[in-house]
Design an enzyme around this catalytic site. Structure first.
Site, PDB file in Angstrom:
ATOM      1  N   GLY A 198     -29.878   1.830  32.390  1.00  0.00           N
ATOM      2  CA  GLY A 198     -28.924   0.787  32.747  1.00  0.00           C
ATOM      3  C   GLY A 198     -29.395  -0.161  33.820  1.00  0.00           C
ATOM      4  O   GLY A 198     -28.793  -1.213  34.018  1.00  0.00           O
ATOM      5  N   CYS A 208     -13.560  -4.515   3.668  1.00  0.00           N
ATOM      6  CA  CYS A 208     -14.542  -5.494   3.187  1.00  0.00           C
ATOM      7  C   CYS A 208     -14.155  -5.943   1.780  1.00  0.00           C
ATOM      8  O   CYS A 208     -13.858  -5.126   0.911  1.00  0.00           O
ATOM      9  CB  CYS A 208     -15.934  -4.871   3.189  1.00  0.00           C
ATOM     10  SG  CYS A 208     -17.194  -5.926   2.439  1.00  0.00           S
ATOM     11  N   CYS A 246     -17.321  -4.641  -0.601  1.00  0.00           N
ATOM     12  CA  CYS A 246     -17.647  -3.222  -0.814  1.00  0.00           C
ATOM     13  C   CYS A 246     -16.484  -2.315  -0.462  1.00  0.00           C
ATOM     14  O   CYS A 246     -16.606  -1.097  -0.579  1.00  0.00           O
ATOM     15  CB  CYS A 246     -18.891  -2.825  -0.017  1.00  0.00           C
ATOM     16  SG  CYS A 246     -18.589  -2.575   1.745  1.00  0.00           S
ATOM     17  N   CYS A 257     -18.559  -7.285   5.273  1.00  0.00           N
ATOM     18  CA  CYS A 257     -19.313  -6.524   6.267  1.00  0.00           C
ATOM     19  C   CYS A 257     -20.328  -7.447   6.942  1.00  0.00           C
ATOM     20  O   CYS A 257     -21.024  -8.203   6.268  1.00  0.00           O
ATOM     21  CB  CYS A 257     -20.091  -5.395   5.611  1.00  0.00           C
ATOM     22  SG  CYS A 257     -19.088  -4.093   4.911  1.00  0.00           S
ATOM     23  N   CYS A 273     -23.457  -3.041   3.476  1.00  0.00           N
ATOM     24  CA  CYS A 273     -22.599  -3.538   2.401  1.00  0.00           C
ATOM     25  C   CYS A 273     -23.314  -3.439   1.047  1.00  0.00           C
ATOM     26  O   CYS A 273     -22.760  -2.957   0.064  1.00  0.00           O
ATOM     27  CB  CYS A 273     -22.218  -4.989   2.692  1.00  0.00           C
ATOM     28  SG  CYS A 273     -20.826  -5.604   1.738  1.00  0.00           S
TER      29      CYS A 273
END
Lengths: 294, 189
Positions: free
Chosen positions: A32, A241, A244, A266, A272
């Site tokens: 980080g 979606c 899909c 997607c 997808c």
């Protein structure tokens, strides 16, 4: 080198790669924390992934299989040109399948398919400093990181709540890493934030213009900042979606004509396409990936 | 300069250093895992792994400290010829190489600054053996817990207490390398 017209492996010279590699290792050792590095000019403009490209160049081995995505898509300009760049300068194999890739460079998404050990996810980062829009002075933000003084970030999230009734930050949502550094996850949607922590892959972040590299080693804790009474919630468009029928993937809203028609698809094109290849079909899709939506 | 100092470097530096770095990255990112590296044949007493790490990470901008038993003309010449790294005292070193006994006391090494914790030394500790049995490791990079045979416990616990400052460590033996970043919590078993 015998061929004077060829590039060094992975474009960068060895001195530069050593410098970037040392920065990556220190980033991994201090999850980080943003490690300064001497970012080079790359043959692409700032904002097109110069930081990610340098990190990828420093990590690539000849045996790698590289995937590059831009907002989840393998077939947009940025993704295509970076993929070709490394095909030409490193000679690595490329793929669009998340599961087959050993290195994935990404702009603003984490693939839907869970990553595994041995994979490296390289993020392109525009502004690595999560506190930058709250405090413009680098001297001050550095001191705030040193003193773990992140109150300003909580004030910002609180002001979101007081103004909008909820935390309105939808992308670039800050996380706290291992209880120490507050980190900018790059402008991924907050839907992707839960995948930052505990991920099996190594996650590396490169900011070229801002000259910073940082990292999340595998299985590192990364907690999205929130409040007890306003807990963090990953959000997405409230649809499945249209191609899909995936109910749980992150969706792009696409305007399809001038009459206000729209569809949700997607954002992860590989996810997808592989769902459609497996026979899933939404209201506007065909079971096999058709040419019209590519 | 001793003639053997000219030998034993990378023959294909871009690709060999890329593979070596990848092992070094995985080692540092997953404490408790052991990785094999190759490409360099440094003069004794330097191990292959220590030699590869020095070739991969050191250059004229990274002062290197050689531990007592490694501060030999042949090692000094080899490092200087292949990397150009200045050889310095412990307190000025970005990298250090030697046995654990050579590197003691480890509080001589840079631990970084409170605002720049990355300005810390990386120790390359040559081990008689490298095993995944021994001290219990937890922390970033480790799913539940891992084990690694470390030369001692107290120094690494004291180092962890300095986090985010502290030095980072590579353990090497033969062609094998393991990493121990400052973030790892070490417990005796």
């Amino acid at each position: 080198m015998t061929d004077q017209t060829a590039y060094n492996f992975a474009y960068l010279d060895e001195q530069t790669k050593r410098m970037i590699r040392r920065a990556i290792l220190k980033g991994v050792a201090i999850p980080g924390y943003q490690v300064p590095f001497a970012s080079r000019e790359m043959p692409m403009p700032y904002g097109w992934g110069t930081g990610g490209v340098q990190v990828t160049a420093a990590c690539l081995v000849p045996e790698d299989r590289l995937k590059v995505i831009d907002q989840g898509a393998d077939d947009t300009t940025n993704a295509v040109s970076i993929r070709r760049f490394f095909q030409r300068t490193a000679g690595v194999a490329v793929t669009e399948a998340t599961a087959e890739a050993s290195v994935i460079q990404t702009r603003h998404r984490i693939p839907e398919t869970p990553l595994t050990e041995g994979q490296i996810l390289v993020y392109q980062v525009p502004i690595p400093e999560p506190l930058r829009f709250l405090e413009p002075r680098e001297t001050e933000t550095r001191k705030m990181h040193e003193l773990e003084d992140y109150g300003l970030m909580h004030v910002k999230l609180y002001e979101d709540i007081s103004r909008h009734g909820q935390i309105a930050t939808a992308y670039d949502y800050p996380v706290k890493v291992e209880g120490r550094y507050v980190m900018d996850p790059s402008p991924i949607p907050k839907f992707d934030n839960p995948k930052l922590g505990g991920n099996a892959a190594i996650q590396l972040f490169g900011a070229g213009r801002e000259q910073r590299i940082y990292a999340l080693p595998p299985y590192t804790q990364a907690i999205s900042l929130d409040f007890d009474d306003y807990p963090f919630a990953a959000s997405k468009a409230d649809h499945a979606c249209d191609l899909c029928a995936a109910p749980d993937s992150y969706l792009d809203e696409v305007i399809t004509d001038d009459q206000g028609s729209r569809m949700f698809v997607c954002s992860d094109t590989d996810f997808c396409a592989s769902r459609r290849a497996a026979g899933h079909s939404g209201p506007m899709g065909t079971p096999s990936a058709g040419a019209d939506e590519e | 300069m001793t003639p053997e100092a000219l030998l034993g470097g990378f023959t294909d530096a871009p690709r060999q250093s890329a593979r070596a770095f990848r092992a070094a990255l995985e080692a540092m990112a997953r404490p408790g895992t052991v990785w094999a590296v190759d490409g360099a044949t440094p003069p004794a007493p330097l191990s292959v792994a220590a030699g590869v790490l020095i070739l991969t990470l050191c250059d004229g901008t990274t002062p290197l400290h050689l531990g007592r038993s490694y501060d030999l003309p042949v090692v000094r010449d080899w490092v200087t010829f292949h990397t150009g790294a200045p050889l310095v005292a412990a307190k000025d070193a970005h990298f250090a190489c030697g046995t654990w006994a050579d590197l003691m006391p480890v509080d001589r090494f840079a631990i970084g600054l409170p605002d720049y914790p990355d300005r810390a030394a990386t120790l390359i500790v040559e081990m008689p053996a490298l095993t995944t049995q021994g001290q219990r490791l937890t922390g970033p990079g480790i799913a539940t817990a891992a084990h690694l045979g470390l030369p001692e416990t107290a120094a690494f616990r004291a180092n962890r207490a300095l986090f985010p400052q502290g030095f980072d460590t590579y353990l090497t033996c033969g062609d094998q390398v393991a990493g121990l970043p400052r973030s790892t919590i070490v417990e005796a078993v």
